[in-house]
Design an enzyme around this catalytic site. Sequence first.
Site, short mmCIF file in Angstrom:
data_model
loop_
_atom_site.label_atom_id
_atom_site.label_comp_id
_atom_site.label_asym_id
_atom_site.label_seq_id
_atom_site.Cartn_x
_atom_site.Cartn_y
_atom_site.Cartn_z
N TYR A 26 11.42 53.81 -12.95
CA TYR A 26 11.14 54.81 -11.94
C TYR A 26 11.35 56.25 -12.39
O TYR A 26 11.06 57.17 -11.63
CB TYR A 26 11.99 54.54 -10.69
CG TYR A 26 11.76 53.15 -10.15
CD1 TYR A 26 10.54 52.80 -9.58
CD2 TYR A 26 12.75 52.18 -10.21
CE1 TYR A 26 10.31 51.53 -9.09
CE2 TYR A 26 12.54 50.90 -9.72
CZ TYR A 26 11.32 50.58 -9.17
OH TYR A 26 11.09 49.33 -8.68
N HIS A 81 4.45 44.73 -0.75
CA HIS A 81 4.15 43.32 -0.95
C HIS A 81 4.48 42.45 0.26
O HIS A 81 4.25 41.25 0.23
CB HIS A 81 4.95 42.81 -2.16
CG HIS A 81 5.11 43.84 -3.22
ND1 HIS A 81 4.05 44.29 -3.99
CD2 HIS A 81 6.19 44.57 -3.61
CE1 HIS A 81 4.50 45.24 -4.82
NE2 HIS A 81 5.78 45.42 -4.60
N HIS A 101 2.63 54.61 -6.44
CA HIS A 101 3.79 53.90 -7.00
C HIS A 101 4.19 54.60 -8.29
O HIS A 101 3.34 54.94 -9.11
CB HIS A 101 3.44 52.44 -7.29
CG HIS A 101 3.07 51.68 -6.06
ND1 HIS A 101 4.00 51.22 -5.17
CD2 HIS A 101 1.86 51.35 -5.56
CE1 HIS A 101 3.38 50.62 -4.17
NE2 HIS A 101 2.08 50.70 -4.38
#
EC number: 4.2.1.10
Length: 149
Positions: A26, A81, A101
């Site tokens: 990230y 998801h 994302h």
Amino acid sequence: MSAKAKILLVNGPNLNLLGRREPGHYGHHTLDSIVQNMKNTANSADVELEHIQSNAEHELIDAIHSTDANFIIINPAAFTHTSVAIRDAILGVAIPFIEVHLSNVHAREPFRHHSYFSDKAVGVICGLGADGYQFALKSAINRLQGPSA
């Protein structure tokens, strides 16, 4: 005079930990720094940017239901998801959106490959780190402001 365009930035669960959570996936930017950079870009374009981050699905849904934004940028995080409810909220308000994302979800675990949002998004940006948010914002601004005269 037309009203100022408004973009709602929605960030899902665990994104409040950016900068210290799995930086290999990230990056090292904090969510606060990402949002501040986006607000600076939005202000320069005379666009309002409203932000919500929550680990609670219902809070994200409530923000989507109550917004008067013209566009949404969303990083649903783990809800990508799992959340038919957030998908339905966005479809219910009929506001165009871009899915973002930080990591390349397609290069990660198989369960991360499916998104409940991608098929309805104007576009999807993944794997470009914090830059992905800026790319999404610039695209949203271009769509809202239309072609230059």
